[in-house]
Motif scaffolding. Structure first.
Motif, PDB file in Angstrom:
ATOM      1  N   ASN A  44     -41.903 -61.827  86.002  1.00  0.00           N
ATOM      2  CA  ASN A  44     -43.225 -61.214  86.003  1.00  0.00           C
ATOM      3  C   ASN A  44     -43.213 -60.085  87.030  1.00  0.00           C
ATOM      4  O   ASN A  44     -43.078 -60.367  88.211  1.00  0.00           O
ATOM      5  N   PRO A  45     -43.325 -58.838  86.588  1.00  0.00           N
ATOM      6  CA  PRO A  45     -43.521 -58.316  85.240  1.00  0.00           C
ATOM      7  C   PRO A  45     -42.334 -58.632  84.322  1.00  0.00           C
ATOM      8  O   PRO A  45     -41.242 -58.946  84.795  1.00  0.00           O
ATOM      9  N   PHE A  46     -42.593 -58.521  83.001  1.00  0.00           N
ATOM     10  CA  PHE A  46     -41.558 -58.872  82.032  1.00  0.00           C
ATOM     11  C   PHE A  46     -41.468 -57.856  80.903  1.00  0.00           C
ATOM     12  O   PHE A  46     -42.391 -57.088  80.665  1.00  0.00           O
ATOM     13  N   ASN A  47     -40.327 -57.855  80.238  1.00  0.00           N
ATOM     14  CA  ASN A  47     -40.073 -57.071  79.035  1.00  0.00           C
ATOM     15  C   ASN A  47     -38.749 -57.553  78.463  1.00  0.00           C
ATOM     16  O   ASN A  47     -37.739 -57.448  79.147  1.00  0.00           O
ATOM     17  N   ASN A  92     -42.560 -64.362  73.625  1.00  0.00           N
ATOM     18  CA  ASN A  92     -41.776 -63.186  73.262  1.00  0.00           C
ATOM     19  C   ASN A  92     -42.583 -61.896  73.201  1.00  0.00           C
ATOM     20  O   ASN A  92     -42.097 -60.890  72.684  1.00  0.00           O
ATOM     21  N   GLY A  93     -43.811 -61.896  73.712  1.00  0.00           N
ATOM     22  CA  GLY A  93     -44.616 -60.684  73.728  1.00  0.00           C
ATOM     23  C   GLY A  93     -45.200 -60.331  72.369  1.00  0.00           C
ATOM     24  O   GLY A  93     -45.545 -59.176  72.121  1.00  0.00           O
ATOM     25  N   SER A 100     -45.724 -57.132  67.983  1.00  0.00           N
ATOM     26  CA  SER A 100     -45.564 -56.884  69.416  1.00  0.00           C
ATOM     27  C   SER A 100     -46.890 -56.438  70.004  1.00  0.00           C
ATOM     28  O   SER A 100     -47.591 -55.625  69.405  1.00  0.00           O
ATOM     29  N   VAL A 101     -47.212 -56.974  71.181  1.00  0.00           N
ATOM     30  CA  VAL A 101     -48.444 -56.569  71.848  1.00  0.00           C
ATOM     31  C   VAL A 101     -48.171 -55.369  72.747  1.00  0.00           C
ATOM     32  O   VAL A 101     -47.023 -55.070  73.077  1.00  0.00           O
ATOM     33  N   ALA A 102     -49.220 -54.701  73.148  1.00  0.00           N
ATOM     34  CA  ALA A 102     -49.118 -53.511  73.996  1.00  0.00           C
ATOM     35  C   ALA A 102     -48.780 -53.884  75.435  1.00  0.00           C
ATOM     36  O   ALA A 102     -49.002 -55.021  75.870  1.00  0.00           O
ATOM     37  N   SER A 103     -48.247 -52.927  76.175  1.00  0.00           N
ATOM     38  CA  SER A 103     -48.045 -53.112  77.611  1.00  0.00           C
ATOM     39  C   SER A 103     -49.389 -53.410  78.246  1.00  0.00           C
ATOM     40  O   SER A 103     -50.419 -52.915  77.799  1.00  0.00           O
ATOM     41  N   ALA A 121     -49.826 -62.256  84.068  1.00  0.00           N
ATOM     42  CA  ALA A 121     -48.491 -61.651  83.949  1.00  0.00           C
ATOM     43  C   ALA A 121     -48.645 -60.254  83.372  1.00  0.00           C
ATOM     44  O   ALA A 121     -49.623 -59.963  82.676  1.00  0.00           O
ATOM     45  N   VAL A 122     -47.679 -59.406  83.666  1.00  0.00           N
ATOM     46  CA  VAL A 122     -47.723 -58.013  83.228  1.00  0.00           C
ATOM     47  C   VAL A 122     -46.537 -57.725  82.301  1.00  0.00           C
ATOM     48  O   VAL A 122     -45.389 -57.971  82.659  1.00  0.00           O
ATOM     49  N   LEU A 123     -46.859 -57.209  81.124  1.00  0.00           N
ATOM     50  CA  LEU A 123     -45.835 -56.765  80.166  1.00  0.00           C
ATOM     51  C   LEU A 123     -45.646 -55.277  80.352  1.00  0.00           C
ATOM     52  O   LEU A 123     -46.596 -54.490  80.209  1.00  0.00           O
ATOM     53  N   LEU A 124     -44.429 -54.866  80.700  1.00  0.00           N
ATOM     54  CA  LEU A 124     -44.099 -53.445  80.878  1.00  0.00           C
ATOM     55  C   LEU A 124     -43.099 -53.049  79.799  1.00  0.00           C
ATOM     56  O   LEU A 124     -42.054 -53.670  79.669  1.00  0.00           O
ATOM     57  N   LYS A 125     -43.443 -52.021  79.033  1.00  0.00           N
ATOM     58  CA  LYS A 125     -42.518 -51.546  77.992  1.00  0.00           C
ATOM     59  C   LYS A 125     -41.968 -50.193  78.371  1.00  0.00           C
ATOM     60  O   LYS A 125     -42.521 -49.463  79.117  1.00  0.00           O
TER      61      LYS A 125
END
Length: 125
Positions: A44-47, A92-93, A100-103, A121-125
């Motif tokens: 976390n953050p993750f991608n 898996n985001g 797929s979800v957005a950042s 949690a933060v998703l960074l793409k």
């Protein structure tokens, strides 16, 4: 690493402290959590994926849902009975339809008979 607790535990089991985590070692040798706890979300953050880690002190129904910033449910990761012990659930985001979800920021809500907790949690793409 591991230290026995001071004194025996009822039911022919021993208590150990493993890496700072309190565990009950049953007569069969299985490690069982002494309390229900939401350990965290890693990385976390993750991608592109992350793992939610929690422990259950006993078997019980669990619901784990991912929400977006608007409060809408994105995906249900668990919804039903789980055994006592540690659980690792991968996200898996992707949303419930497989897209797929957005950042951005996502909230993980864990509900059980013994615990209701939300982590971010933060998703960074």
């Amino acid at each position: 690493c591991c230290e026995p607790a001071a004194g025996p535990v009822a039911g022919e089991a021993d208590a150990l402290s493993i890496g700072g985590l309190a565990r009950l070692i049953s007569a069969s040798g299985d490690a069982v959590a002494l309390r229900t706890v939401f350990r965290g979300i890693h990385p976390n953050p993750f991608n592109p994926q992350t793992t939610v880690v929690f422990e259950l002190a006993r078997s019980q129904p669990v619901r784990l849902v991912v929400y977006n910033l608007q409060g809408a449910a994105v995906r249900t990761l668990a919804d039903g009975p789980l055994a006592a012990g540690e659980h690792r659930i991968l996200w898996n985001g992707r949303d419930a339809t497989g897209r797929s979800v957005a950042s951005g920021v996502y909230f993980f809500r864990l509900d059980s008979a013994e615990l209701q907790e939300v982590r971010k949690a933060v998703l960074l793409k």
